[in-house]
Design a protein around this motif. Structure first.
Motif, PDB file in Angstrom:
ATOM      1  N   HIS A 231      23.384  13.528  21.647  1.00 44.35           N
ATOM      2  CA  HIS A 231      23.853  13.750  23.018  1.00 44.35           C
ATOM      3  C   HIS A 231      24.425  12.439  23.566  1.00 44.35           C
ATOM      4  CE1 HIS A 231      20.167  11.795  24.451  1.00 44.35           C
ATOM      5  NE2 HIS A 231      19.499  12.557  23.588  1.00 44.35           N
ATOM      6  N   ASP A 246      19.658   5.834  18.092  1.00 42.86           N
ATOM      7  CA  ASP A 246      18.524   6.780  18.196  1.00 42.86           C
ATOM      8  C   ASP A 246      18.494   7.950  17.216  1.00 42.86           C
ATOM      9  OD1 ASP A 246      17.347   5.433  20.210  1.00 42.86           O
ATOM     10  OD2 ASP A 246      17.630   6.974  21.754  1.00 42.86           O
ATOM     11  N   GLU A 248      16.354   9.284  15.444  1.00 43.16           N
ATOM     12  CA  GLU A 248      14.983   9.576  14.991  1.00 43.16           C
ATOM     13  C   GLU A 248      14.787  11.056  14.664  1.00 43.16           C
ATOM     14  OE1 GLU A 248      12.152   8.831  18.299  1.00 43.16           O
ATOM     15  OE2 GLU A 248      13.948   9.043  19.516  1.00 43.16           O
TER      16      GLU A 248
END
Ligand code: SR1
Ligand code: MG
Length: 402
Positions: A231, A246, A248
Protein backbone atom coordinates in the motif's frame (compact mmCIF):
# COMPACT_ATOMS: atom_id res chain seq x y z
CA UNK A 1 21.60 -7.23 24.74
CA UNK A 2 21.34 -10.51 22.82
CA UNK A 3 18.16 -12.00 24.33
CA UNK A 4 15.02 -10.78 22.61
CA UNK A 5 13.20 -7.91 24.27
CA UNK A 6 11.71 -4.72 22.86
CA UNK A 7 14.46 -2.07 22.91
CA UNK A 8 14.14 1.18 24.81
CA UNK A 9 15.39 4.34 23.08
CA UNK A 10 18.53 4.25 25.23
CA UNK A 11 19.21 0.65 24.24
CA UNK A 12 18.61 1.53 20.58
CA UNK A 13 21.37 4.15 20.88
CA UNK A 14 23.70 1.67 22.57
CA UNK A 15 23.01 -0.85 19.85
CA UNK A 16 23.66 1.71 17.08
CA UNK A 17 27.04 2.57 18.65
CA UNK A 18 28.01 -1.10 18.58
CA UNK A 19 27.56 -1.41 14.79
CA UNK A 20 31.06 -1.55 13.30
CA UNK A 21 32.24 1.36 11.11
CA UNK A 22 29.08 3.42 11.51
CA UNK A 23 29.38 5.70 14.53
CA UNK A 24 32.39 6.43 16.76
CA UNK A 25 32.24 4.91 20.26
CA UNK A 26 31.94 8.39 21.78
CA UNK A 27 29.38 9.64 19.23
CA UNK A 28 26.49 11.69 20.63
CA UNK A 29 23.39 10.02 19.20
CA UNK A 30 19.69 10.75 19.49
CA UNK A 31 16.86 8.25 19.08
CA UNK A 32 13.20 8.78 18.31
CA UNK A 33 10.68 5.94 18.07
CA UNK A 34 8.73 6.83 14.91
CA UNK A 35 6.81 3.60 14.19
CA UNK A 36 3.35 4.65 13.11
CA UNK A 37 2.46 1.33 11.48
CA UNK A 38 0.43 -1.46 12.97
CA UNK A 39 3.13 -3.93 14.00
CA UNK A 40 6.70 -2.78 14.79
CA UNK A 41 9.03 -0.45 16.63
CA UNK A 42 11.01 1.90 14.38
CA UNK A 43 13.90 3.88 15.87
CA UNK A 44 15.30 6.84 13.98
CA UNK A 45 18.90 7.20 15.15
CA UNK A 46 20.70 10.43 14.33
CA UNK A 47 24.11 11.94 15.00
CA UNK A 48 23.50 15.72 14.88
CA UNK A 49 27.23 16.52 14.70
CA UNK A 50 27.73 14.68 11.40
CA UNK A 51 24.20 14.42 10.01
CA UNK A 52 24.58 10.61 9.85
CA UNK A 53 21.42 8.61 10.51
CA UNK A 54 20.05 5.08 10.34
CA UNK A 55 16.82 3.22 11.01
CA UNK A 56 16.52 0.32 13.44
CA UNK A 57 13.33 -1.64 12.86
CA UNK A 58 12.36 -4.18 15.50
CA UNK A 59 9.48 -6.63 15.30
CA UNK A 60 7.27 -6.95 18.38
CA UNK A 61 5.94 -10.41 19.31
CA UNK A 62 2.36 -9.18 18.90
CA UNK A 63 0.34 -6.88 16.64
CA UNK A 64 0.91 -3.38 18.07
CA UNK A 65 -2.38 -2.14 16.62
CA UNK A 66 -4.38 -4.65 18.73
CA UNK A 67 -2.10 -5.49 21.66
CA UNK A 68 -0.51 -8.54 23.28
CA UNK A 69 -3.70 -10.58 22.81
CA UNK A 70 -2.71 -10.96 19.13
CA UNK A 71 0.66 -12.79 19.15
CA UNK A 72 2.77 -12.67 15.99
CA UNK A 73 5.94 -14.51 15.08
CA UNK A 74 9.24 -12.62 15.21
CA UNK A 75 10.29 -14.64 12.14
CA UNK A 76 8.65 -11.91 10.08
CA UNK A 77 11.75 -9.78 10.73
CA UNK A 78 13.86 -12.43 8.96
CA UNK A 79 11.34 -12.59 6.13
CA UNK A 80 11.40 -8.82 5.78
CA UNK A 81 15.18 -8.54 5.71
CA UNK A 82 15.54 -11.44 3.25
CA UNK A 83 12.78 -10.02 1.01
CA UNK A 84 14.50 -6.61 1.06
CA UNK A 85 17.74 -8.24 0.02
CA UNK A 86 16.01 -10.14 -2.79
CA UNK A 87 14.32 -6.96 -4.03
CA UNK A 88 17.52 -4.95 -3.58
CA UNK A 89 19.47 -7.35 -5.80
CA UNK A 90 16.97 -6.76 -8.62
CA UNK A 91 16.07 -3.09 -8.09
CA UNK A 92 18.78 -1.55 -5.87
CA UNK A 93 17.48 1.97 -6.40
CA UNK A 94 13.94 1.08 -5.30
CA UNK A 95 14.45 -0.29 -1.76
CA UNK A 96 16.36 0.87 1.33
CA UNK A 97 19.82 -0.59 1.86
CA UNK A 98 19.95 -3.24 4.60
CA UNK A 99 23.11 -2.85 6.70
CA UNK A 100 22.57 -5.67 9.16
CA UNK A 101 19.96 -8.16 10.39
CA UNK A 102 20.15 -9.30 14.02
CA UNK A 103 17.99 -12.43 14.40
CA UNK A 104 18.16 -12.57 18.24
CA UNK A 105 16.55 -9.16 18.47
CA UNK A 106 14.32 -9.48 15.35
CA UNK A 107 16.02 -6.25 14.32
CA UNK A 108 17.00 -4.85 10.93
CA UNK A 109 19.42 -1.96 10.53
CA UNK A 110 18.71 -0.04 7.37
CA UNK A 111 19.11 3.12 5.39
CA UNK A 112 17.32 6.19 6.71
CA UNK A 113 14.94 7.51 4.08
CA UNK A 114 13.71 10.56 5.93
CA UNK A 115 14.55 12.77 2.98
CA UNK A 116 11.52 11.02 1.41
CA UNK A 117 7.88 11.19 2.53
CA UNK A 118 5.42 8.36 2.99
CA UNK A 119 3.51 8.28 -0.28
CA UNK A 120 0.12 8.17 1.45
CA UNK A 121 0.94 11.49 3.13
CA UNK A 122 2.21 12.93 -0.17
CA UNK A 123 -1.00 11.98 -1.98
CA UNK A 124 -3.15 13.42 0.81
CA UNK A 125 -1.22 16.67 0.29
CA UNK A 126 -2.07 16.30 -3.40
CA UNK A 127 1.51 16.12 -4.60
CA UNK A 128 2.37 14.48 -7.91
CA UNK A 129 5.12 11.96 -8.48
CA UNK A 130 6.04 11.78 -12.17
CA UNK A 131 8.46 8.86 -11.77
CA UNK A 132 6.24 6.68 -9.59
CA UNK A 133 4.36 4.62 -12.19
CA UNK A 134 7.57 3.78 -14.05
CA UNK A 135 9.40 2.91 -10.83
CA UNK A 136 6.68 0.76 -9.32
CA UNK A 137 5.98 -0.91 -12.67
CA UNK A 138 9.66 -1.88 -12.84
CA UNK A 139 9.68 -3.03 -9.19
CA UNK A 140 6.60 -5.20 -9.74
CA UNK A 141 7.69 -6.68 -13.06
CA UNK A 142 11.19 -7.55 -11.90
CA UNK A 143 10.42 -8.90 -8.42
CA UNK A 144 7.42 -10.90 -9.64
CA UNK A 145 8.93 -12.24 -12.88
CA UNK A 146 12.27 -13.31 -11.44
CA UNK A 147 10.74 -15.11 -8.46
CA UNK A 148 8.22 -17.01 -10.60
CA UNK A 149 8.56 -20.28 -12.51
CA UNK A 150 9.04 -18.15 -15.63
CA UNK A 151 12.16 -16.44 -14.36
CA UNK A 152 13.88 -19.01 -12.13
CA UNK A 153 14.59 -22.71 -12.01
CA UNK A 154 11.48 -24.47 -10.74
CA UNK A 155 13.27 -26.59 -8.14
CA UNK A 156 15.08 -23.54 -6.75
CA UNK A 157 11.74 -21.78 -6.67
CA UNK A 158 10.30 -24.48 -4.42
CA UNK A 159 13.19 -23.87 -2.00
CA UNK A 160 12.36 -20.18 -2.09
CA UNK A 161 8.68 -20.88 -1.42
CA UNK A 162 9.86 -22.72 1.72
CA UNK A 163 12.11 -19.81 2.73
CA UNK A 164 9.15 -17.44 2.61
CA UNK A 165 6.44 -19.50 4.33
CA UNK A 166 4.78 -16.78 6.42
CA UNK A 167 1.67 -18.24 8.09
CA UNK A 168 1.01 -15.60 10.77
CA UNK A 169 1.14 -12.66 8.41
CA UNK A 170 -0.84 -14.51 5.73
CA UNK A 171 -3.51 -15.23 8.35
CA UNK A 172 -3.85 -11.49 9.00
CA UNK A 173 -4.54 -10.97 5.30
CA UNK A 174 -6.80 -14.00 4.99
CA UNK A 175 -8.95 -12.75 7.86
CA UNK A 176 -8.81 -8.97 7.56
CA UNK A 177 -9.09 -8.73 3.78
CA UNK A 178 -10.90 -11.85 2.61
CA UNK A 179 -13.23 -12.80 5.45
CA UNK A 180 -14.07 -10.32 8.22
CA UNK A 181 -15.44 -7.48 6.05
CA UNK A 182 -18.01 -9.91 4.64
CA UNK A 183 -19.53 -10.88 7.99
CA UNK A 184 -20.39 -9.18 11.26
CA UNK A 185 -16.90 -9.75 12.71
CA UNK A 186 -15.67 -8.24 16.00
CA UNK A 187 -12.53 -6.98 14.31
CA UNK A 188 -14.50 -4.84 11.86
CA UNK A 189 -14.50 -1.11 12.39
CA UNK A 190 -16.74 1.32 10.54
CA UNK A 191 -18.69 4.49 11.16
CA UNK A 192 -22.31 3.94 12.14
CA UNK A 193 -23.30 6.30 9.33
CA UNK A 194 -22.37 3.58 6.82
CA UNK A 195 -23.81 0.58 8.69
CA UNK A 196 -26.16 0.10 5.73
CA UNK A 197 -23.11 -0.41 3.49
CA UNK A 198 -21.52 -2.93 5.87
CA UNK A 199 -24.76 -4.91 6.17
CA UNK A 200 -25.13 -4.87 2.39
CA UNK A 201 -21.66 -6.47 2.11
CA UNK A 202 -22.61 -9.22 4.56
CA UNK A 203 -25.72 -10.04 2.52
CA UNK A 204 -24.29 -9.80 -0.98
CA UNK A 205 -23.89 -13.41 -2.06
CA UNK A 206 -22.75 -12.54 -5.57
CA UNK A 207 -19.95 -10.38 -4.12
CA UNK A 208 -18.96 -12.99 -1.54
CA UNK A 209 -18.69 -15.64 -4.24
CA UNK A 210 -16.14 -13.50 -6.08
CA UNK A 211 -14.26 -12.78 -2.83
CA UNK A 212 -14.19 -16.55 -2.15
CA UNK A 213 -12.55 -17.09 -5.56
CA UNK A 214 -9.95 -14.39 -4.88
CA UNK A 215 -9.28 -15.69 -1.37
CA UNK A 216 -8.77 -19.16 -2.83
CA UNK A 217 -6.15 -17.69 -5.17
CA UNK A 218 -4.41 -16.00 -2.25
CA UNK A 219 -4.37 -19.30 -0.33
CA UNK A 220 -3.20 -21.58 -3.13
CA UNK A 221 -1.50 -19.76 -6.02
CA UNK A 222 2.23 -19.73 -5.20
CA UNK A 223 2.97 -17.76 -8.37
CA UNK A 224 5.71 -15.36 -7.23
CA UNK A 225 7.36 -13.82 -4.19
CA UNK A 226 5.07 -10.96 -3.21
CA UNK A 227 5.77 -7.91 -1.13
CA UNK A 228 2.44 -8.80 0.43
CA UNK A 229 1.39 -5.38 1.77
CA UNK A 230 2.17 -2.93 -1.02
CA UNK A 231 0.00 0.00 0.00
CA UNK A 232 1.08 3.65 -0.22
CA UNK A 233 2.14 3.55 3.45
CA UNK A 234 4.80 1.01 2.38
CA UNK A 235 6.33 3.43 -0.13
CA UNK A 236 8.69 6.32 0.55
CA UNK A 237 8.75 8.86 -2.24
CA UNK A 238 10.03 12.14 -3.68
CA UNK A 239 9.55 13.55 -7.17
CA UNK A 240 12.82 11.87 -8.14
CA UNK A 241 12.84 8.67 -6.14
CA UNK A 242 10.66 5.73 -5.05
CA UNK A 243 11.57 3.32 -2.24
CA UNK A 244 9.48 0.30 -1.34
CA UNK A 245 9.72 -0.64 2.35
CA UNK A 246 8.19 -3.08 4.86
CA UNK A 247 7.93 -6.44 3.04
CA UNK A 248 7.20 -8.35 6.25
CA UNK A 249 4.08 -9.88 4.64
CA UNK A 250 6.22 -11.38 1.85
CA UNK A 251 5.20 -14.89 0.77
CA UNK A 252 4.59 -16.82 -2.43
CA UNK A 253 1.19 -15.79 -3.74
CA UNK A 254 -0.68 -14.47 -6.77
CA UNK A 255 1.11 -11.61 -8.56
CA UNK A 256 -2.11 -9.64 -8.93
CA UNK A 257 -2.27 -9.19 -5.17
CA UNK A 258 0.74 -6.82 -5.19
CA UNK A 259 -0.27 -4.96 -8.35
CA UNK A 260 -3.83 -4.67 -7.05
CA UNK A 261 -2.58 -3.24 -3.75
CA UNK A 262 -0.90 -0.32 -5.53
CA UNK A 263 -3.97 0.38 -7.65
CA UNK A 264 -6.36 0.08 -4.67
CA UNK A 265 -4.42 2.65 -2.69
CA UNK A 266 -4.37 5.12 -5.57
CA UNK A 267 -8.13 4.65 -5.83
CA UNK A 268 -8.63 5.07 -2.07
CA UNK A 269 -6.95 8.44 -2.43
CA UNK A 270 -9.19 9.10 -5.47
CA UNK A 271 -12.19 8.55 -3.17
CA UNK A 272 -10.56 10.61 -0.41
CA UNK A 273 -10.41 13.64 -2.70
CA UNK A 274 -14.02 14.21 -1.56
CA UNK A 275 -12.33 15.65 1.51
CA UNK A 276 -8.91 16.84 0.36
CA UNK A 277 -9.62 18.85 -2.78
CA UNK A 278 -10.55 22.49 -2.23
CA UNK A 279 -13.01 22.65 -5.16
CA UNK A 280 -14.55 20.60 -7.95
CA UNK A 281 -12.04 21.64 -10.63
CA UNK A 282 -8.98 20.72 -8.58
CA UNK A 283 -10.68 17.48 -7.50
CA UNK A 284 -11.23 16.52 -11.13
CA UNK A 285 -7.66 17.48 -12.00
CA UNK A 286 -6.05 15.48 -9.19
CA UNK A 287 -8.30 12.51 -9.84
CA UNK A 288 -7.22 12.57 -13.47
CA UNK A 289 -3.60 12.40 -12.27
CA UNK A 290 -4.39 9.42 -10.02
CA UNK A 291 -6.17 7.54 -12.80
CA UNK A 292 -3.31 8.21 -15.21
CA UNK A 293 -0.99 6.78 -12.56
CA UNK A 294 -3.19 3.66 -12.25
CA UNK A 295 -3.06 3.15 -16.00
CA UNK A 296 0.68 3.86 -16.29
CA UNK A 297 1.44 1.49 -13.42
CA UNK A 298 -0.31 -1.38 -15.18
CA UNK A 299 1.02 -0.58 -18.66
CA UNK A 300 4.62 -0.23 -17.41
CA UNK A 301 4.26 -3.47 -15.48
CA UNK A 302 2.79 -5.29 -18.49
CA UNK A 303 5.37 -3.98 -20.95
CA UNK A 304 8.34 -4.80 -18.71
CA UNK A 305 6.94 -8.17 -17.67
CA UNK A 306 6.41 -9.19 -21.29
CA UNK A 307 9.92 -7.97 -22.19
CA UNK A 308 11.43 -10.00 -19.36
CA UNK A 309 9.42 -13.01 -20.48
CA UNK A 310 10.59 -12.60 -24.10
CA UNK A 311 14.24 -12.07 -23.16
CA UNK A 312 14.79 -13.98 -19.90
CA UNK A 313 12.32 -16.85 -19.62
CA UNK A 314 13.79 -20.10 -18.30
CA UNK A 315 10.68 -22.17 -19.01
CA UNK A 316 10.54 -23.65 -22.50
CA UNK A 317 6.91 -24.72 -22.77
CA UNK A 318 5.70 -21.37 -21.41
CA UNK A 319 7.10 -19.80 -24.56
CA UNK A 320 4.53 -21.59 -26.71
CA UNK A 321 2.83 -18.83 -28.72
CA UNK A 322 -0.38 -17.71 -27.02
CA UNK A 323 0.49 -18.67 -23.43
CA UNK A 324 1.96 -15.27 -22.54
CA UNK A 325 -1.29 -13.55 -23.55
CA UNK A 326 -3.38 -16.02 -21.55
CA UNK A 327 -1.13 -15.47 -18.51
CA UNK A 328 -1.17 -11.67 -18.69
CA UNK A 329 -4.95 -11.56 -19.25
CA UNK A 330 -5.41 -13.58 -16.05
CA UNK A 331 -2.96 -11.29 -14.23
CA UNK A 332 -5.09 -8.27 -15.12
CA UNK A 333 -8.24 -9.99 -13.86
CA UNK A 334 -6.52 -10.95 -10.60
CA UNK A 335 -5.13 -7.42 -10.22
CA UNK A 336 -8.57 -5.87 -10.55
CA UNK A 337 -10.20 -8.33 -8.15
CA UNK A 338 -7.55 -7.92 -5.48
CA UNK A 339 -7.65 -4.13 -5.87
CA UNK A 340 -11.36 -4.27 -5.08
CA UNK A 341 -10.83 -6.43 -1.96
CA UNK A 342 -8.14 -4.07 -0.73
CA UNK A 343 -10.46 -1.09 -1.04
CA UNK A 344 -13.40 -2.67 0.76
CA UNK A 345 -11.30 -3.81 3.75
CA UNK A 346 -9.99 -0.26 4.35
CA UNK A 347 -13.53 1.06 4.88
CA UNK A 348 -15.22 -1.62 7.02
CA UNK A 349 -12.33 -3.79 8.27
CA UNK A 350 -9.90 -3.37 11.17
CA UNK A 351 -7.19 -1.27 9.54
CA UNK A 352 -8.15 1.91 7.73
CA UNK A 353 -6.26 4.51 5.69
CA UNK A 354 -5.62 8.17 6.47
CA UNK A 355 -6.74 9.14 2.94
CA UNK A 356 -10.30 8.54 4.19
CA UNK A 357 -10.16 8.45 8.00
CA UNK A 358 -8.44 11.79 8.45
CA UNK A 359 -11.06 13.73 6.51
CA UNK A 360 -12.50 16.12 9.08
CA UNK A 361 -15.73 17.08 7.37
CA UNK A 362 -18.16 14.28 8.30
CA UNK A 363 -20.27 14.54 5.15
CA UNK A 364 -17.21 14.49 2.87
CA UNK A 365 -15.79 11.54 4.79
CA UNK A 366 -19.03 9.60 4.39
CA UNK A 367 -19.12 10.38 0.66
CA UNK A 368 -15.52 9.17 0.35
CA UNK A 369 -16.30 5.95 2.23
CA UNK A 370 -19.33 5.20 0.07
CA UNK A 371 -17.38 5.99 -3.09
CA UNK A 372 -14.49 3.71 -2.12
CA UNK A 373 -16.94 0.91 -1.40
CA UNK A 374 -18.78 1.46 -4.68
CA UNK A 375 -15.53 1.28 -6.66
CA UNK A 376 -14.19 -1.67 -4.66
CA UNK A 377 -17.38 -3.74 -4.98
CA UNK A 378 -17.64 -3.08 -8.73
CA UNK A 379 -14.01 -4.08 -9.26
CA UNK A 380 -14.60 -7.34 -7.40
CA UNK A 381 -17.79 -8.18 -9.26
CA UNK A 382 -16.35 -7.19 -12.64
CA UNK A 383 -12.86 -8.65 -12.31
CA UNK A 384 -13.38 -11.95 -14.13
CA UNK A 385 -14.76 -10.29 -17.25
CA UNK A 386 -12.12 -7.50 -17.45
CA UNK A 387 -9.94 -7.23 -20.53
CA UNK A 388 -8.38 -3.76 -20.18
CA UNK A 389 -7.05 -1.50 -17.42
CA UNK A 390 -9.23 1.23 -18.93
CA UNK A 391 -12.23 -0.50 -17.37
CA UNK A 392 -10.85 0.33 -13.91
CA UNK A 393 -10.66 3.99 -14.87
CA UNK A 394 -14.23 3.90 -16.22
CA UNK A 395 -15.52 2.27 -13.03
CA UNK A 396 -13.90 4.96 -10.88
CA UNK A 397 -15.12 7.83 -13.03
CA UNK A 398 -18.69 6.49 -13.18
CA UNK A 399 -18.82 5.84 -9.43
CA UNK A 400 -17.56 9.36 -8.70
CA UNK A 401 -20.22 10.83 -11.00
CA UNK A 402 -23.10 9.15 -9.08
C1 SR1 B 1 -3.00 -6.26 12.31
S1 SR1 B 1 -2.15 -5.55 11.00
C2 SR1 B 1 -3.31 -4.67 10.05
C3 SR1 B 1 -2.85 -4.31 8.71
O1 SR1 B 1 -1.65 -3.55 8.77
C4 SR1 B 1 -0.75 -4.00 7.78
O2 SR1 B 1 -0.16 -2.95 7.11
C5 SR1 B 1 -1.54 -4.90 6.86
O3 SR1 B 1 -2.17 -4.22 5.80
C6 SR1 B 1 -2.52 -5.48 7.81
O4 SR1 B 1 -3.64 -6.04 7.18
MG1 MG C 1 3.72 -2.45 7.05
Amino acid sequence: MTQYHPLSEGEAIQFAKSIPDLFAADAQLASREIGDGNLNLVFHITEPATGKSIILKQALPYAKVVGESWPLTLDRARIESEALQYEGALCPDLVPRVYQYVPELALTVMEDLSDHVIMRRGLIERNKYPKFAGDIGRFLSHTLFYSSDLGMNQQDKKERVKQFINPDLCKITEDLIFDDPYRDAETNSFDETIRDEAEALWNDTELKLEVARLRHGFLTNAQALLHGDLHTGSIFITEQSTKVIDPEFAYYGPMGFDIGAVIANLLLNFAGQEGWSPDAASRAEYREYLLTTVKDTWTTFEWEFRSLWNDRSVDRISNTPGFQDIYVEQLLRDTIGYAGCKMVRRIVGLAHVADIDKIEDAAAKERAQRLALAIGKTLIKHHRSSVSIDEVLDIAVKAAAQ
